[in-house]
Motif scaffolding. Structure first.
Motif, mmCIF file in Angstrom:
data_model
loop_
_atom_site.group_PDB
_atom_site.id
_atom_site.type_symbol
_atom_site.label_atom_id
_atom_site.label_comp_id
_atom_site.label_asym_id
_atom_site.label_seq_id
_atom_site.Cartn_x
_atom_site.Cartn_y
_atom_site.Cartn_z
ATOM 1 N N SER A 236 -14.496 -3.672 1.861
ATOM 2 C CA SER A 236 -14.648 -4.800 0.941
ATOM 3 C C SER A 236 -14.172 -6.113 1.543
ATOM 4 N N MET A 237 -13.519 -6.044 2.703
ATOM 5 C CA MET A 237 -13.008 -7.274 3.330
ATOM 6 C C MET A 237 -13.952 -7.758 4.415
ATOM 7 N N THR A 238 -13.941 -9.064 4.628
ATOM 8 C CA THR A 238 -14.720 -9.637 5.735
ATOM 9 C C THR A 238 -14.067 -9.245 7.067
ATOM 10 N N VAL A 239 -14.768 -9.553 8.128
ATOM 11 C CA VAL A 239 -14.227 -9.343 9.472
ATOM 12 C C VAL A 239 -12.900 -10.111 9.618
ATOM 13 N N HIS A 240 -12.902 -11.357 9.158
ATOM 14 C CA HIS A 240 -11.687 -12.173 9.202
ATOM 15 C C HIS A 240 -10.545 -11.472 8.465
ATOM 16 N N GLY A 241 -10.840 -10.984 7.265
ATOM 17 C CA GLY A 241 -9.837 -10.302 6.441
ATOM 18 C C GLY A 241 -9.321 -9.049 7.115
ATOM 19 N N ASN A 242 -10.225 -8.298 7.729
ATOM 20 C CA ASN A 242 -9.832 -7.072 8.424
ATOM 21 C C ASN A 242 -8.898 -7.365 9.594
ATOM 22 N N ILE A 243 -9.240 -8.389 10.361
ATOM 23 C CA ILE A 243 -8.426 -8.703 11.541
ATOM 24 C C ILE A 243 -7.052 -9.237 11.128
ATOM 25 N N ALA A 244 -7.040 -10.007 10.030
ATOM 26 C CA ALA A 244 -5.794 -10.655 9.594
ATOM 27 C C ALA A 244 -4.878 -9.718 8.808
ATOM 28 N N PHE A 245 -5.429 -8.565 8.382
ATOM 29 C CA PHE A 245 -4.713 -7.725 7.422
ATOM 30 C C PHE A 245 -3.308 -7.309 7.878
ATOM 31 N N GLY A 246 -3.228 -6.828 9.123
ATOM 32 C CA GLY A 246 -1.923 -6.360 9.634
ATOM 33 C C GLY A 246 -0.891 -7.478 9.654
ATOM 34 N N LEU A 247 -1.354 -8.684 9.924
ATOM 35 C CA LEU A 247 -0.447 -9.835 9.974
ATOM 36 C C LEU A 247 -0.005 -10.208 8.561
ATOM 37 N N GLU A 248 -0.944 -10.096 7.627
ATOM 38 C CA GLU A 248 -0.635 -10.393 6.239
ATOM 39 C C GLU A 248 0.424 -9.420 5.721
ATOM 40 N N MET A 249 0.246 -8.147 6.080
ATOM 41 C CA MET A 249 1.223 -7.129 5.677
ATOM 42 C C MET A 249 2.609 -7.463 6.223
ATOM 43 N N ARG A 250 2.625 -8.106 7.389
ATOM 44 C CA ARG A 250 3.909 -8.459 8.001
ATOM 45 C C ARG A 250 4.353 -9.861 7.610
ATOM 46 N N LYS A 251 3.688 -10.407 6.599
ATOM 47 C CA LYS A 251 4.059 -11.700 6.014
ATOM 48 C C LYS A 251 4.028 -12.851 7.018
ATOM 49 N N VAL A 252 3.095 -12.786 7.941
ATOM 50 C CA VAL A 252 2.889 -13.898 8.877
ATOM 51 C C VAL A 252 2.196 -15.027 8.097
ATOM 52 N N PRO A 253 2.690 -16.281 8.218
ATOM 53 C CA PRO A 253 2.098 -17.396 7.468
ATOM 54 C C PRO A 253 0.607 -17.587 7.780
ATOM 55 N N LYS A 254 -0.132 -18.134 6.807
ATOM 56 C CA LYS A 254 -1.584 -18.225 6.905
ATOM 57 C C LYS A 254 -2.074 -18.966 8.150
ATOM 58 N N ALA A 255 -1.464 -20.099 8.447
ATOM 59 C CA ALA A 255 -1.921 -20.894 9.599
ATOM 60 C C ALA A 255 -1.822 -20.083 10.895
ATOM 61 N N GLU A 256 -0.737 -19.339 10.997
ATOM 62 C CA GLU A 256 -0.497 -18.510 12.174
ATOM 63 C C GLU A 256 -1.506 -17.359 12.232
ATOM 64 N N ARG A 257 -1.788 -16.788 11.052
ATOM 65 C CA ARG A 257 -2.784 -15.706 10.957
ATOM 66 C C ARG A 257 -4.150 -16.196 11.405
ATOM 67 N N ASP A 258 -4.527 -17.357 10.874
ATOM 68 C CA ASP A 258 -5.848 -17.902 11.200
ATOM 69 C C ASP A 258 -5.970 -18.172 12.695
ATOM 70 N N ALA A 259 -4.891 -18.679 13.273
ATOM 71 C CA ALA A 259 -4.904 -18.960 14.716
ATOM 72 C C ALA A 259 -5.067 -17.665 15.512
ATOM 73 N N ALA A 260 -4.399 -16.615 15.054
ATOM 74 C CA ALA A 260 -4.482 -15.315 15.750
ATOM 75 C C ALA A 260 -5.903 -14.747 15.631
ATOM 76 N N VAL A 261 -6.491 -14.861 14.450
ATOM 77 C CA VAL A 261 -7.857 -14.350 14.243
ATOM 78 C C VAL A 261 -8.823 -15.098 15.160
#
Ligand code: ADP
Ligand code: MG
Length: 226
Positions: A89-114
């Motif tokens: 149900s998640m986009t490619v972006h969402g899938n890649i960012a998921f592990g970082l989100e679980m680890r509470k990495v801030p959004k800007a940092e997540r987006d940069a990593a993706v």
């Protein structure tokens, strides 16, 4: 000090012993390939390292810390499975960012990593798609991207290329080799493909019936097999 140390690990499923006193030490930056016939315990060992299966006895250490009883989330390890296990149900972006989100990495940092891994894996144009809208090879890259978005101490790859056609396997193999050279990360990689083992590995561990039969360089294992 080893990046990863497996010390006398045994694993039983009920009354069946699946891992028999497995010991391995892997240096920082080393690319270790685990080979062996189907059912010999490769995935069980990977799952034990990742913390997805508790060991029956023995210890696992990462960077000198005993992590044997830590949860998967508490281990600084990222794993790519044979089945891509993307969230449908998640986009490619969402899938890649998921592990970082679980680890509470801030959004800007997540987006940069993706952005960084999408660029690396050449999937930037696919970030808004859902997994069902991707080819097998593209899904495989997303699964890889999800692991690479993090910078863990250890990557575990369990037959990540086995569902791909021959051409894509060769391409991805080259890609993984380059990634390892570039990132210098410690990798444990399972395959039953001999060419993959010979071309990717710094060292090869040969498993059978839950035991490590031989550990050596590709050259040693090929020319002087136990
Ligand atoms: N959850 C489980 N419960 C019981 N037996 C299992 C389980 N997972 C794996 N096994 C058994 O453990 C052995 C090793 O399996 P596995 O580690 O998946 O082998 P490989 O990855 O080398 O093909 C097999 O005999 C398998 O049937
Ligand atoms: Mg397996």
């Amino acid at each position: 000090m080893s990046a990863l140390e497996i010390d006398n690990v045994c694993k039983d499923f009920g009354s069946t012993r699946v891992l028999e006193e497995v010991s391995l030490a892997i240096d920082s930056g080393e690319f270790l390939i685990l080979v062996g016939p189907s059912g010999c315990g490769k995935s069980t060992l990977m799952n034990a390292i990742a913390g997805l299966e508790p060991v029956t006895s023995g210890r696992i250490k990462v960077g000198g810390d005993d992590i044997t009883w830590r949860t998967p989330a508490e281990r600084d390890i990222a794993m790519v499975f044979q089945s891509y296990a993307l969230y449908p149900s998640m986009t490619v972006h969402g899938n890649i960012a998921f592990g970082l989100e679980m680890r509470k990495v801030p959004k800007a940092e997540r987006d940069a990593a993706v952005e960084r891994v999408a660029d690396l894996l050449q999937i930037s144009h696919l970030l808004n798609r859902k997994p069902s809208q991707l080819s097998g090879g593209q899904r495989q890259r997303v699964a890889m991207g999800r692991a690479l978005a993090r910078e863990p101490q250890i990557y575990l790859f369990d037959e990540p290329l086995s569902n791909l056609d021959a051409k894509l396997r060769v391409e991805m193999r080259t890609e993984i080799k380059k990634l390892h050279q570039r990132l210098g990360t410690t990798i444990v990689y399972v395959t039953h493909d001999q060419i993959e083992a010979m071309t990717l590995a710094d060292s090869i561990a040969v498993m059978r019936d839950g035991r490590i039969l031989q550990l050596g360089t590709p050259d040693e294992v090929y020319n002087d097999p136990v």
